[in-house]
Design a protein around this motif. Sequence first.
Motif, mmCIF file in Angstrom:
data_model
loop_
_atom_site.group_PDB
_atom_site.id
_atom_site.type_symbol
_atom_site.label_atom_id
_atom_site.label_comp_id
_atom_site.label_asym_id
_atom_site.label_seq_id
_atom_site.Cartn_x
_atom_site.Cartn_y
_atom_site.Cartn_z
ATOM 1 N N LYS A 56 -1.672 -0.766 -4.855
ATOM 2 C CA LYS A 56 -0.318 -0.939 -4.312
ATOM 3 C C LYS A 56 -0.326 -0.925 -2.786
ATOM 4 N N ILE A 57 -1.118 -0.035 -2.195
ATOM 5 C CA ILE A 57 -1.226 0.030 -0.733
ATOM 6 C C ILE A 57 -1.782 -1.277 -0.190
ATOM 7 N N THR A 58 -2.813 -1.796 -0.832
ATOM 8 C CA THR A 58 -3.417 -3.055 -0.383
ATOM 9 C C THR A 58 -2.430 -4.209 -0.496
ATOM 10 N N LEU A 59 -1.716 -4.289 -1.607
ATOM 11 C CA LEU A 59 -0.708 -5.347 -1.770
ATOM 12 C C LEU A 59 0.399 -5.220 -0.732
ATOM 13 N N LEU A 60 0.822 -3.989 -0.453
ATOM 14 C CA LEU A 60 1.845 -3.767 0.572
ATOM 15 C C LEU A 60 1.337 -4.225 1.934
ATOM 16 N N ALA A 61 0.112 -3.867 2.278
ATOM 17 C CA ALA A 61 -0.453 -4.272 3.570
ATOM 18 C C ALA A 61 -0.536 -5.793 3.686
ATOM 19 N N ILE A 62 -0.890 -6.463 2.613
ATOM 20 C CA ILE A 62 -0.942 -7.934 2.609
ATOM 21 C C ILE A 62 0.454 -8.506 2.831
ATOM 22 N N ASP A 63 1.457 -7.937 2.153
ATOM 23 C CA ASP A 63 2.847 -8.387 2.342
ATOM 24 C C ASP A 63 3.306 -8.177 3.782
ATOM 25 N N ILE A 64 2.984 -7.012 4.349
ATOM 26 C CA ILE A 64 3.373 -6.723 5.732
ATOM 27 C C ILE A 64 2.682 -7.690 6.690
ATOM 28 N N LYS A 65 1.413 -7.951 6.453
ATOM 29 C CA LYS A 65 0.667 -8.902 7.291
ATOM 30 C C LYS A 65 1.357 -10.273 7.269
ATOM 31 N N TYR A 66 1.812 -10.672 6.099
ATOM 32 C CA TYR A 66 2.482 -11.972 5.955
ATOM 33 C C TYR A 66 3.844 -11.984 6.651
ATOM 34 N N VAL A 67 4.697 -10.979 6.379
ATOM 35 C CA VAL A 67 6.048 -10.998 6.952
ATOM 36 C C VAL A 67 6.028 -10.793 8.464
ATOM 37 N N ASN A 68 5.027 -10.055 8.970
ATOM 38 C CA ASN A 68 4.916 -9.838 10.410
ATOM 39 C C ASN A 68 4.095 -10.922 11.115
ATOM 40 N N LYS A 69 3.553 -11.840 10.338
ATOM 41 C CA LYS A 69 2.729 -12.931 10.883
ATOM 42 C C LYS A 69 1.608 -12.368 11.762
ATOM 43 N N GLN A 70 0.851 -11.433 11.178
ATOM 44 C CA GLN A 70 -0.212 -10.767 11.913
ATOM 45 C C GLN A 70 -1.591 -11.255 11.507
ATOM 46 N N GLU A 71 -2.522 -11.099 12.426
ATOM 47 C CA GLU A 71 -3.918 -11.428 12.166
ATOM 48 C C GLU A 71 -4.538 -10.402 11.221
ATOM 49 N N SER A 72 -4.157 -9.132 11.396
ATOM 50 C CA SER A 72 -4.673 -8.074 10.529
ATOM 51 C C SER A 72 -3.727 -6.879 10.535
ATOM 52 N N VAL A 73 -3.877 -6.049 9.514
ATOM 53 C CA VAL A 73 -3.128 -4.802 9.358
ATOM 54 C C VAL A 73 -4.159 -3.740 8.977
ATOM 55 N N LEU A 74 -4.050 -2.554 9.560
ATOM 56 C CA LEU A 74 -5.021 -1.491 9.297
ATOM 57 C C LEU A 74 -4.517 -0.555 8.212
ATOM 58 N N ILE A 75 -5.379 -0.259 7.234
ATOM 59 C CA ILE A 75 -5.105 0.751 6.212
ATOM 60 C C ILE A 75 -6.054 1.917 6.471
ATOM 61 N N GLN A 76 -5.503 3.117 6.532
ATOM 62 C CA GLN A 76 -6.308 4.329 6.696
ATOM 63 C C GLN A 76 -6.030 5.241 5.511
ATOM 64 N N THR A 77 -7.079 5.821 4.952
ATOM 65 C CA THR A 77 -6.917 6.799 3.887
ATOM 66 C C THR A 77 -7.486 8.138 4.359
ATOM 67 N N ILE A 78 -6.752 9.188 4.071
ATOM 68 C CA ILE A 78 -7.153 10.526 4.478
ATOM 69 C C ILE A 78 -7.050 11.438 3.269
ATOM 70 N N GLU A 79 -8.167 12.042 2.894
ATOM 71 C CA GLU A 79 -8.128 13.036 1.831
ATOM 72 C C GLU A 79 -7.611 14.329 2.453
ATOM 73 N N GLU A 80 -6.557 14.844 1.877
ATOM 74 C CA GLU A 80 -5.929 16.024 2.443
ATOM 75 C C GLU A 80 -5.244 16.810 1.348
ATOM 76 N N GLY A 81 -4.924 18.028 1.669
ATOM 77 C CA GLY A 81 -4.140 18.847 0.765
ATOM 78 C C GLY A 81 -2.705 18.899 1.265
ATOM 79 N N HIS A 82 -1.764 18.958 0.376
ATOM 80 C CA HIS A 82 -0.374 19.059 0.765
ATOM 81 C C HIS A 82 0.407 19.794 -0.318
ATOM 82 N N LEU A 83 1.557 20.249 0.057
ATOM 83 C CA LEU A 83 2.391 20.996 -0.861
ATOM 84 C C LEU A 83 3.847 20.673 -0.580
ATOM 85 N N PHE A 84 4.562 20.212 -1.587
ATOM 86 C CA PHE A 84 5.989 20.005 -1.433
ATOM 87 C C PHE A 84 6.682 21.331 -1.775
#
Length: 92
Positions: free
Chosen positions: A63-91
Amino acid sequence: MLYRIFTEKTNVDLNPTINKYFDGYTIINAQGYWKGISEHSVIIEIVAPIDSDLLQLDEMDKKITLLAIDIKYVNKQESVLIQTIEEGHLFV
């Protein structure tokens, strides 16, 4: 897992595009550089549920990759960066 998508801030409202994939996210305004040129940028943060198993994380990656591709298209960009961070969190 924390996902970040870095993209140029244009006159395009990215919320409808992001909403197709995710119910919750954070948008951070930033100043970025691409090929030595300053540009207004946004960082989109999406957190995977803490109890996600490997299958759910694989689906999030897609889903993240598809979203980044969509953003690249709508923003007419050469590239979009995806970063993943393994982290702990608590709601709370």
